[in-house]
Design an enzyme around this catalytic site. Structure first.
Site, mmCIF file in Angstrom:
data_model
loop_
_atom_site.group_PDB
_atom_site.id
_atom_site.type_symbol
_atom_site.label_atom_id
_atom_site.label_comp_id
_atom_site.label_asym_id
_atom_site.label_seq_id
_atom_site.Cartn_x
_atom_site.Cartn_y
_atom_site.Cartn_z
ATOM 1 C CD GLU B 155 2.034 46.324 2.199
ATOM 2 O OE1 GLU B 155 2.438 46.099 3.359
ATOM 3 O OE2 GLU B 155 2.418 47.312 1.524
ATOM 4 C CG HIS B 370 12.505 48.772 -11.725
ATOM 5 N ND1 HIS B 370 12.237 48.422 -13.026
ATOM 6 C CD2 HIS B 370 13.423 47.873 -11.278
ATOM 7 C CE1 HIS B 370 12.969 47.365 -13.348
ATOM 8 N NE2 HIS B 370 13.689 47.012 -12.309
#
Lengths: 367, 479
Positions: B155, B370
């Protein structure tokens, strides 16, 4: 077959170098002569004896006694745990060497020629050179990469490139290139003892050359400082910088120029990174003219860096533009006549020196 | 159900038996396709049929599998004139039957697990490496901590507070259990998705976050991009971006350990994609030849950025590659904390006692993208991701098992999560507010000793910054 051709070529260039060897004035009075090969072998032997952490790795270094016999006798003396014959994977054994160095051993990794080091260059640059910095000093890499560099004789494009400029452009590496036996001994010992990764560029054609050495050089504690160039011959009219085999050429050139009343100062760089800018600049301030000589490709070469350094630091001392002598800007051809045209010859250097001294010379083909 | 209480080294023994047989080339007695192998003492030596419906030990399956695919029975029966080919590398029996070893596999190497998806021990499962309450609770807590750290830091990147991040969602057990099975003297060479291992060893949340923010308290002196952690103190070698370079390095390090006769090993992590690199071949091959004590742990998570494993290799995953190098190998359920723990314990014992490399392939789906530069919904289905995220979450699975043992409660869960969140928020706040590294750190550590040109350059730079302060950002600390 190749070996015979090579010997013939060796004979030719030997003739060129021999007169230079007779210029003894910059050598300490010496009784003994040893070949560069013997110098390297003895340096490895002594460092391995002094420090049990030093070990050798490479293709053919053990049982075969070394592709160029540099590591002769060492397997027998130190055993297979300290002289490792590796499978054919430069990337592999370079990575392993770096890993061993991370842990604290001191590997000396041999490349059969530095042309093959390209298959391992990621490990040399990204795993060795940058590790101390990237790990904030936690991982040091006391490794030495050594092997023949530059043009040999009749071996073609993939066996003849000079890698001095490539490696010297990378911070984190030290790059050394010896000329004679004294250089070979002193610089290799310094490289092995150094805690940073060192690229040690030898020259195949010099291995068999004999040079006089003093007792001091033969002592096992002998060591040359890294980053210090040597003034092989003092002069007042022009400065010629060179490294490795070209030092021999430069010395020959200085003899030839003397007949025309030009006294050239020959600087044997010894250390490509760090470059001894102080010595070079001091010399140029004295002579006011500079000729840089190298066998490698001209663009972004060692000469380019020296030129930049002199222009930055000693611009007002220059009485003539800097002359750069380098190999031809082509992949090395094989045919003997073409190969001769692709590497600097003594005559090319003489002409360049004369140009720098305002002597009229027939225009030579320039790259 | 109570079988978890019985301490056993069955697993280790099976693998040992396997490796011994393999190495010395003992074909055993081949009669009509049956294979005899030694089992743990006290159990009658079992004849394992070629078709093995209810054999439940990995070793036997693997053993039979190998022989099945290379059809040695036929070879033995059709030996040509009882002659052997005496060739560099060892004797080889001749055969008059032209037979290609199949490139494909009828049956894949099975995957070792201890816990079912429901978090319960597999009924009639074999003995596994026991884990006591203290260890189990630490393993679980660290897995939760990793998950929460990943959530928050991802985040933070999205909010522009850090430049880059990589999560370990789905692979928490794979890395943390591995680390739990090692000692602090074992050296870890990570790829880049193993912060779990570092967390296990005591790297604090503050230290993780400092590295991501690249501030002056970062142990890495702000030299590397986020998630490129490294700590000599924790025997965790600094993350290096080029893929698979750590594999030959690991072989080299292990060789050094071997020369020092240390009671420790090296553990190198690699992803499924990394096995395509040349360094994978060099690393494994060399480790085998040098007989170096290194454990290669391949985190096969199904994806190399957007490249699925079907585009990465055509072999039966990574586990079969070990055999090609003469390396004993095992496939393990990477979402099963106990299975990973047991496999790594066994591998470590083998690596150190027998001074040889071992390969462990851990299967655990990469739930996250990824990295923050990737949007994996572009190349895989949301359903697939969701399935692995919820139904196959390793943290939930282990939690169930820990709770079943009466070692964890709802209250503990709530306390843990709120504590971690609080610590993390504080750590991020502190890290963000901390100064960036001072100017000196631009120039140090290039070499062991600073070279003269850098000393000069630093002096010059300081003069320039002092003179033209307004031209430089205020976070360029001159101290």
């Amino acid at each position: 077959m190749l070996a015979i051709a090579r010997q013939r070529m060796l004979g030719q260039s030997f003739k060129k170098i021999l007169p230079a060897v007779s210029v003894l004035r910059s050598y300490s009075s010496a009784a003994k002569q040893i070949t560069v090969r013997e110098a390297l072998n003895s340096a490895l032997d002594e460092e391995m004896s002094a420090d049990p952490k030093v070990f050798l790795m490479g293709e053919e270094v053990g049982e075969y006694q070394g592709a160029y016999k540099i590591t002769k006798g060492l397997l027998e003396k130190y055993g297979p745990e300290r002289v490792l014959d590796t499978p054919i994977t430069e990337a592999g054994f370079t990575g392993i060497g770096v890993g061993a160095a991370y842990y604290g051993l001191k590997p000396v990794v041999e490349f059969m020629t530095f042309n093959f080091s390209m298959q391992a260059i990621d490990h040399i640059i990204n795993s060795a050179a940058k590790s101390n910095y990237m790990s904030a000093g936690q991982i040091s890499v006391p490794i030495v990469f050594r092997g023949p560099n530059g043009a040999a004789a009749g071996v073609g494009a993939q066996h003849s490139q000079c890698y001095a400029a490539w490696y010297a452009s990378c911070p984190g590496l030290k790059v050394l290139s010896p000329y004679n036996s004294e250089d070979a001994r002193g610089l290799l010992k310094a490289a092995i003892r150094d805690p940073d990764p060192v690229v040690f560029l030898e020259n195949e054609l010099l291995y068999g050359e004999s040079f006089p050495v003093s007792d001091e050089v033969l002592d096992s504690s002998f060591c040359l400082p890294i980053g210090k160039a040597k003034i092989e011959r003092e002069g007042k009219d022009a400065t010629i910088t060179a490294f490795s085999k070209m030092v021999g050429y430069a010395l020959k050139v200085s003899e030839m120029l003397e007949k025309d009343g030009i006294y050239a100062e020959v600087i044997n760089l010894r250390s490509i990174r760090p470059l001894d800018r102080a010595t070079i600049n001091a010399s140029v301030r004295k002579t006011n003219r500079l000729i840089t000589v190298e066998e490698g490709f001209p663009q972004h070469g060692v000469g380019a860096e020296i030129c930049a350094s002199v222009v930055e630091e000693s611009f007002s001392y220059l009485d003539a533009p800097v002359e750069r002598i380098a190999g031809a800007d082509v992949p090395m051809p094989y045919a003997a006549n073409l190969e001769r045209m692709a590497v600097p010859q003594v005559e090319d250097i003489v002409r360049a020196a004369k140009r720098a001294c305002y002597r009229s010379v027939p225009l030579a083909a320039t790259a | 159900m109570a079988s978890w209480g019985r301490r056993s080294s069955g697993m280790v023994h099976h693998i040992k038996a396997l490796s011994k047989v393999e190495l010395r080339g003992k074909a055993g007695e081949m009669k009509g396709g049956w294979w005899r192998y030694p089992v743990q003492p006290g159990v009658a030596s079992a004849l394992v049929p070629r078709s093995w419906p209810c054999v439940n030990t990995m070793a036997s399956l693997f053993l039979v599998q190998r022989f099945k695919s290379s059809l040695p029975q036929k070879q033995v029966e059709d030996d040509d004139d009882d002659q052997d080919l005496d060739f560099p590398g060892g004797k080889v029996a001749y055969t008059s039957e032209m037979e290609f070893i199949s490139g494909s596999y009828d049956k894949r190497i099975p995957c070792y697990r201890v816990l079912g998806d429901d978090g319960e021990l597999i009924k009639d499962g074999s003995d596994f490496e026991k884990v006591n309450k203290e260890l189990a609770v630490k393993m679980y807590s660290d897995m939760v901590c990793l998950q929460i750290m990943d959530t928050f830091m991802y985040e933070a990147q999205r909010q522009g507070r850090i430049s880059f991040y990589m999560t370990s969602f789905g692979e928490e057990a794979a890395t943390i259990s591995s680390a739990a099975a090692l000692t602090k003297d074992d050296i870890i060479l990570p790829q880049y998705r193993e912060p779990g291992a570092l967390l296990w060893r005591g790297f604090t949340l503050q230290e993780f976050v400092n590295q991501c923010f690249g501030n002056k308290d970062d142990g890495g002196k702000g030299r590397q991009m986020p998630i490129h952690y490294g700590s000599r103190k924790h025997n965790f070698v600094t993350v290096s971006s080029p893929i698979a370079t750590q594999l030959p390095q690991a072989a080299g390090m292990a060789y050094s350990l071997k020369m020092d006769k240390k009671d420790s090993c090296v553990v190198a992590f690699i992803g499924d994609g990394g096995t395509s690199e040349g360094d994978f071949h060099a690393g494994l091959n060399f480790a085998a030849v040098m007989e170096a004590p290194v454990i290669f742990v391949c985190r096969n998570n199904g994806w190399a950025i957007s490249t699925p494993t079907s585009d990465q290799f055509r072999s039966d995953g990574v586990v079969v590659k070990g055999q090609a190098y003469g390396i004993p190998s095992i496939r393990v359920d990477g979402t099963d904390a106990l299975a990973v723990y047991g496999a790594i314990r066994a591998a470590r014992s083998m690596a150190i006692n027998e001074q040889r490399p071992v390969l462990v392939e851990s299967l655990a789906y990469r739930v996250g993208h990824h990295s923050t530069s990737d949007d994996s919904t572009k190349y895989r289905s949301l359903n697939e991701i969701e399935h692995w995220k919820t139904d196959r979450d390793p943290v939930n699975k282990f939690r169930k098992w820990v709770e079943l043992n009466g070692w964890w409660s709802e209250r503990d869960e709530a306390d843990l999560r709120s504590s971690i969140k609080k610590q993390l928020l504080k750590a991020i706040q502190v890290a963000e507010g901390t100064e960036k590294p001072p100017l000196t750190e631009l120039f140090t550590d290039v070499y062991d000793l600073p070279p003269s040109n850098l000393v000069e350059q630093e002096k010059l730079l300081r003069q320039t910054v002092n003179k033209y302060l307004h031209d430089f950002p205020s976070d360029v600390s001159l101290h």
